[in-house]
Design a protein around this motif. Structure first.
Motif, PDB file in Angstrom:
ATOM      1  N   ALA B   2     -35.984  -2.613 -45.184  1.00 10.72           N
ATOM      2  CA  ALA B   2     -36.707  -2.895 -46.424  1.00 10.72           C
ATOM      3  C   ALA B   2     -37.170  -4.345 -46.422  1.00 10.72           C
ATOM      4  O   ALA B   2     -38.240  -4.676 -46.919  1.00 10.72           O
ATOM      5  N   ARG B   3     -36.353  -5.207 -45.824  1.00  7.72           N
ATOM      6  CA  ARG B   3     -36.690  -6.614 -45.780  1.00  7.72           C
ATOM      7  C   ARG B   3     -37.969  -6.838 -44.977  1.00  7.72           C
ATOM      8  O   ARG B   3     -38.839  -7.602 -45.344  1.00  7.72           O
ATOM      9  N   MET B   4     -38.055  -6.134 -43.857  1.00  9.83           N
ATOM     10  CA  MET B   4     -39.244  -6.282 -43.021  1.00  9.83           C
ATOM     11  C   MET B   4     -40.475  -5.746 -43.723  1.00  9.83           C
ATOM     12  O   MET B   4     -41.563  -6.267 -43.598  1.00  9.83           O
ATOM     13  N   LYS B   5     -40.258  -4.681 -44.475  1.00 17.58           N
ATOM     14  CA  LYS B   5     -41.398  -4.043 -45.128  1.00 17.58           C
ATOM     15  C   LYS B   5     -41.821  -4.801 -46.382  1.00 17.58           C
ATOM     16  O   LYS B   5     -42.876  -4.527 -46.936  1.00 17.58           O
ATOM     17  N   SER B   6     -40.946  -5.695 -46.875  1.00 18.02           N
ATOM     18  CA  SER B   6     -41.176  -6.237 -48.209  1.00 18.02           C
ATOM     19  C   SER B   6     -42.505  -6.978 -48.294  1.00 18.02           C
ATOM     20  O   SER B   6     -43.153  -6.979 -49.319  1.00 18.02           O
ATOM     21  N   TYR B   7     -42.941  -7.586 -47.194  1.00 16.73           N
ATOM     22  CA  TYR B   7     -44.202  -8.310 -47.271  1.00 16.73           C
ATOM     23  C   TYR B   7     -45.354  -7.344 -47.493  1.00 16.73           C
ATOM     24  O   TYR B   7     -46.251  -7.584 -48.286  1.00 16.73           O
ATOM     25  N   GLY B   8     -45.278  -6.194 -46.791  1.00 21.03           N
ATOM     26  CA  GLY B   8     -46.336  -5.211 -46.949  1.00 21.03           C
ATOM     27  C   GLY B   8     -46.382  -4.669 -48.364  1.00 21.03           C
ATOM     28  O   GLY B   8     -47.449  -4.547 -48.960  1.00 21.03           O
ATOM     29  N   SER B   9     -45.199  -4.390 -48.930  1.00 20.86           N
ATOM     30  CA  SER B   9     -45.192  -3.814 -50.263  1.00 20.86           C
ATOM     31  C   SER B   9     -45.612  -4.840 -51.299  1.00 20.86           C
ATOM     32  O   SER B   9     -46.092  -4.503 -52.365  1.00 20.86           O
ATOM     33  N   GLN B  10     -45.454  -6.124 -50.944  1.00 22.49           N
ATOM     34  CA  GLN B  10     -45.882  -7.176 -51.857  1.00 22.49           C
ATOM     35  C   GLN B  10     -47.392  -7.089 -52.089  1.00 22.49           C
ATOM     36  O   GLN B  10     -47.868  -7.236 -53.204  1.00 22.49           O
ATOM     37  N   LEU B  11     -48.130  -6.838 -51.025  1.00 17.42           N
ATOM     38  CA  LEU B  11     -49.576  -6.728 -51.165  1.00 17.42           C
ATOM     39  C   LEU B  11     -49.992  -5.357 -51.654  1.00 17.42           C
ATOM     40  O   LEU B  11     -51.096  -5.187 -52.139  1.00 17.42           O
ATOM     41  N   PHE B  12     -49.083  -4.376 -51.496  1.00 17.94           N
ATOM     42  CA  PHE B  12     -49.475  -3.014 -51.840  1.00 17.94           C
ATOM     43  C   PHE B  12     -49.745  -2.869 -53.331  1.00 17.94           C
ATOM     44  O   PHE B  12     -50.702  -2.224 -53.735  1.00 17.94           O
ATOM     45  N   LEU B  13     -48.914  -3.509 -54.144  1.00 13.14           N
ATOM     46  CA  LEU B  13     -49.058  -3.338 -55.590  1.00 13.14           C
ATOM     47  C   LEU B  13     -50.417  -3.841 -56.109  1.00 13.14           C
ATOM     48  O   LEU B  13     -51.154  -3.073 -56.716  1.00 13.14           O
ATOM     49  N   PRO B  14     -50.787  -5.117 -55.839  1.00 17.81           N
ATOM     50  CA  PRO B  14     -52.090  -5.564 -56.330  1.00 17.81           C
ATOM     51  C   PRO B  14     -53.234  -4.745 -55.766  1.00 17.81           C
ATOM     52  O   PRO B  14     -54.192  -4.426 -56.484  1.00 17.81           O
ATOM     53  N   LEU B  15     -53.125  -4.352 -54.486  1.00 18.39           N
ATOM     54  CA  LEU B  15     -54.222  -3.594 -53.893  1.00 18.39           C
ATOM     55  C   LEU B  15     -54.365  -2.226 -54.540  1.00 18.39           C
ATOM     56  O   LEU B  15     -55.478  -1.791 -54.825  1.00 18.39           O
ATOM     57  N   SER B  16     -53.227  -1.570 -54.818  1.00 20.69           N
ATOM     58  CA  SER B  16     -53.336  -0.239 -55.423  1.00 20.69           C
ATOM     59  C   SER B  16     -53.877  -0.340 -56.843  1.00 20.69           C
ATOM     60  O   SER B  16     -54.665   0.500 -57.272  1.00 20.69           O
ATOM     61  N   VAL B  17     -53.476  -1.402 -57.554  1.00 25.53           N
ATOM     62  CA  VAL B  17     -54.010  -1.590 -58.907  1.00 25.53           C
ATOM     63  C   VAL B  17     -55.510  -1.788 -58.857  1.00 25.53           C
ATOM     64  O   VAL B  17     -56.272  -1.186 -59.624  1.00 25.53           O
ATOM     65  N   LEU B  18     -55.946  -2.618 -57.912  1.00 22.83           N
ATOM     66  CA  LEU B  18     -57.378  -2.871 -57.742  1.00 22.83           C
ATOM     67  C   LEU B  18     -58.094  -1.564 -57.444  1.00 22.83           C
ATOM     68  O   LEU B  18     -59.155  -1.271 -58.010  1.00 22.83           O
TER      69      LEU B  18
END
Lengths: 358, 368
Positions: B2-18
């Protein structure tokens, strides 16, 4: 050696009380300066009570914000919630089914509703308080414009009677310029402020909730280890702040008698500034609720001084900023010097409160 | 993992909202992406969004850096930009003739003032250990009055060709100038972060100041630097805002933008308590706010009521991204994966699942 140390420890003023003492002394000095330079304005007892009469809502909001700040949070929705309450009350009072008691309940209800929502999200879902209360501020100001855009004057007779109600104290009156005697007038808002200060100071200093809140604000982790319900304590602090915003809204409309989109504009920043000047620290755990009204009053007095001096009104804001700057630097310098323990507060023994705070 | 993925999920939220916002716009009218060329310049929704959000993007970048190292926010950005732009206009108008050189000189002067304001805030925060929100409250309280004193309450007007070209478009160049300026600024900032240790240092100061200190990083200097860079950002944002508007209005210029800038940082997935940050996230966050504003306008929401809708949007977004819901969603995913016996590969980024369908995850958790 051992025993003298413990005695010294007991006499040591807590940070909360020290910062409060600074605020109180500066307020007194500033008011004294006002009396010396503008004796005509500042010697009237009416001027002093007008600070309360006209600014009761701000002081109430400052109290609520101080409570949240003691718990280590922040609530910037207070100003707009106050504005929303004034507008809702104005619309309700002007409607056919309006009544003063109903308006009071409405004000408290709106305040508590915002407090509940924000407290729930911040305490139990652990969302950053700044963002949630920012959203609360947007929500309140958006709802305000949805409900009504134009200013409304309340003309309902029983409310106008309440608005015009004043406590008259003839013994403290003054002569005006024409030589006519004017007795001192105190508005109901002032009484509300005084009652709230007493109640909240008791709540914060001697109730379980108050002591828990200081512990939570001081250190979340150790409060949890002491068996304090951190989440519930934080939650209550936001509910309390919302409730006080509701009360402030009702007092506001009792003072001005009109619902307006621009009501209570900028209260959140003024309240934060007032709390800081009054000795509450944003990091939490430090603060004395008697200091908050003093902080707000200091801020108002400096504006009053500038108005009495008649200089450019832009300097009011600049002077407020400078005052804030002086206080922040002073507080930090004092606390830091205390931390190094090379600094002993030179207060005479009788001035030092005997009760150890934290 | 999860730690490794956390950077990806950080960008996932704003991108999905957009993406959701753009989808709403497309449903409303399919011509959303259409771009037309009028007088050799591009017009359409996308250029408008890029144009409208340019100051916000620049301020959000500075805010991210300050948030990361100081662990709190700078409330004074909008007001500081008003002061720097007042200085810009004052220098420009007192120089008499407006040429590229005087504009450059005025801009540099405004940068100097911006850095001075940054130094003031930085001194309070870094040297005196004042909370940043409290420290920047000083400039916030006094700033607009100072701007008034500089521009003499006259809201001076910039009526000439050169500033107009900076504020809207240069003939022959299809893209509006503020967009180009923003892009240049973003690229310069990216180069700064790539070539220096700034990102690493400010993150380590934000995560644990004592540990950073013990590792030979000077937290005072890093915080100072962050506030000074913030000062440059405010100067650039003020410059763009005042050339866009064509006049300097001390009361309304960049009003309430500090709240939007903080919001952009939060939407971008950086913690408002400092530490790890993502500049890309903040930039996407800033554009998301602009798209949200324009979408609400497009849906015929009353301009005054936009704030209420924005608030509901923020609350929903923050609830989805909150630690409690993420944990719940993580447990839910784990439960589903256990049941399926690892036969089906499920995307494991925690934030992703929370954003996609938090409700089903919660119900899954309840069944346990």
């Amino acid at each position: 050696m051992e025993s003298t140390n413990t005695i010294k420890r007991r006499e040591r003023v807590s940070d909360s009380n020290l910062l409060f003492a600074i605020a109180a002394v500066i307020f007194v000095l500033m008011y004294g300066f006002g009396i010396l330079s503008f004796p005509r304005d500042f010697l009237q007892s009416q001027t002093f009570f007008d600070l309360f009469n006209l600014n009761a809502p701000l002081i109430i909001v400052t109290l609520g914000l101080s409570i949240v700040m003691v718990g280590g949070g922040i609530d910037i929705s207070v100003g707009q919630v106050t504005a929303l309450v004034t507008m809702c009350c104005a619309v309700f009072l002007q409607s056919r089914s309006g009544s003063v008691g109903g308006a009071m309940l409405l004000a408290l209800g709106i305040g508590i509703a915002f407090g509940l929502l924000q407290g729930l999200l911040i305490a139990y879902l652990k969302i950053q308080p700044f963002i949630i209360t920012l959203a609360g501020m947007f929500l309140a100001s958006g709802l305000l414009t949805i409900i009504h855009k134009d200013p409304i004057n309340v003309t309902m007779p029983s409310f106008v009677r309440l608005m015009d109600f004043q406590i008259v104290i003839p013994s403290l009156g003054t002569l005006n310029r024409l030589g006519r005697f004017i007795p001192l007038e105190i508005k109901p808002g002032t009484v509300v402020v005084l009652v709230l200060v007493v109640v909240l100071v008791i709540l914060m200093n001697w109730s379980r909730f108050g002591r828990n809140l200081y512990a939570v604000g001081g250190n979340n982790q150790s409060a949890l280890m002491l068996g304090i319900n951190v989440q519930r304590t934080k939650f209550y602090s936001y509910v309390l702040s919302g409730l006080l915003s509701g009360i402030a809204g009702f007092v506001f409309i009792m003072t001005t008698g009109a619902g307006n989109v621009g009501n209570a504009y900028g209260f959140e920043i003024k309240a934060i500034a007032g709390s800081i000047i009054g000795g509450t620290m944003l990091i939490g755990g430090v603060g004395n609720l008697i200091g908050s009204p003093f902080g707000a009053l200091t801020l108002l007095t400096i504006n009053e001084l500038i108005r009495a001096d008649g200089v450019n009104s832009d300097f009011q804001a600049i002077a407020s900023g400078m005052l804030l700057c002086v206080f922040i630097v002073l507080q930090n310098a004092v606390l830091r010097l205390r931390g190094t323990s090379s600094f002993k507060l030179a207060l005479p023994g009788w001035l030092v409160p005997a009760r150890r705070d934290r | 993992m999860a730690r490794m993925k956390s950077y990806g999920s950080q960008l996932f939220l704003p991108l999905s909202v957009l993406a959701i916002l753009i989808l709403v716009n497309l449903i409303k009218g399919s011509s959303y992406f259409s771009i037309s060329i009028i007088n050799g310049a591009l017009y359409g929704n996308i250029p408008n969004i890029l144009f409208g959000a340019s100051e916000l993007v620049i301020l959000a970048i500075g805010m991210t850096l300050v948030t990361s190292s100081a662990g709190s926010q700078d409330l004074s950005v909008g007001v500081a930009a008003t002061i720097t732009s007042a200085v810009f206009v004052w220098v420009l108008l007192s120089a008499g003739k407006i040429t590229w050189i005087t504009i450059l000189a005025a801009f540099l002067a405004s940068c100097v003032v911006g850095i001075l304001i940054g130094t003031f805030n930085g001194a309070l925060v870094a040297a005196l250990n004042v909370q940043p929100i409290v420290a920047t409250l000083i400039v916030y309280t006094a700033g607009r009055s100072i701007a008034f004193l500089i521009d003499g309450k006259l809201s001076p007007i910039l009526a000439n060709n050169l500033t107009y070209e900076i504020g809207s478009e240069i003939p022959g160049v299809p893209i509006q100038t503020p967009i180009i300026l923003t892009a240049v600024f973003v690229v310069l900032f990216a180069v700064l972060l790539r070539t220096t240790n700034l990102k690493l240092y400010s993150q380590s100061v934000g995560i644990n100041q004592r540990a950073a200190r013990l590792n030979g990083i000077n937290p005072v200097r890093i915080k100072f630097l962050a506030f000074m860079i913030m000062g440059v950002c405010t100067a650039v944002a003020g410059f763009i805002a005042v050339t866009k508007a064509g006049r300097h209005d001390s009361v309304n210029l960049l009003k309430d933008i500090e709240m939007d800038a903080i919001l952009a940082v939060a939407i971008g997935g950086s913690s408002l308590y400092g530490g790890k940050f993502s500049i890309t996230g903040s930039i996407i966050g800033a554009y998301t706010i602009e798209v949200l504003n324009r979408t609400l306008l497009r849906l015929d929401v009353d301009p005054d009521a936009i704030k209420a809708f924005k608030a509901v949007f923020i609350i929903i977004l923050m609830v989805i991204a909150s630690p409690a819901v993420r944990e719940l969603a993580g447990n839910g995913t784990k439960w589903v994966r256990d049941r399926l016996g690892g036969a089906v590969q499920i995307p494991t980024a925690i934030g992703e699942d929370a954003a996609v369908d938090p409700k089903s995850d919660i119900s899954a958790k309840k069944e346990v």
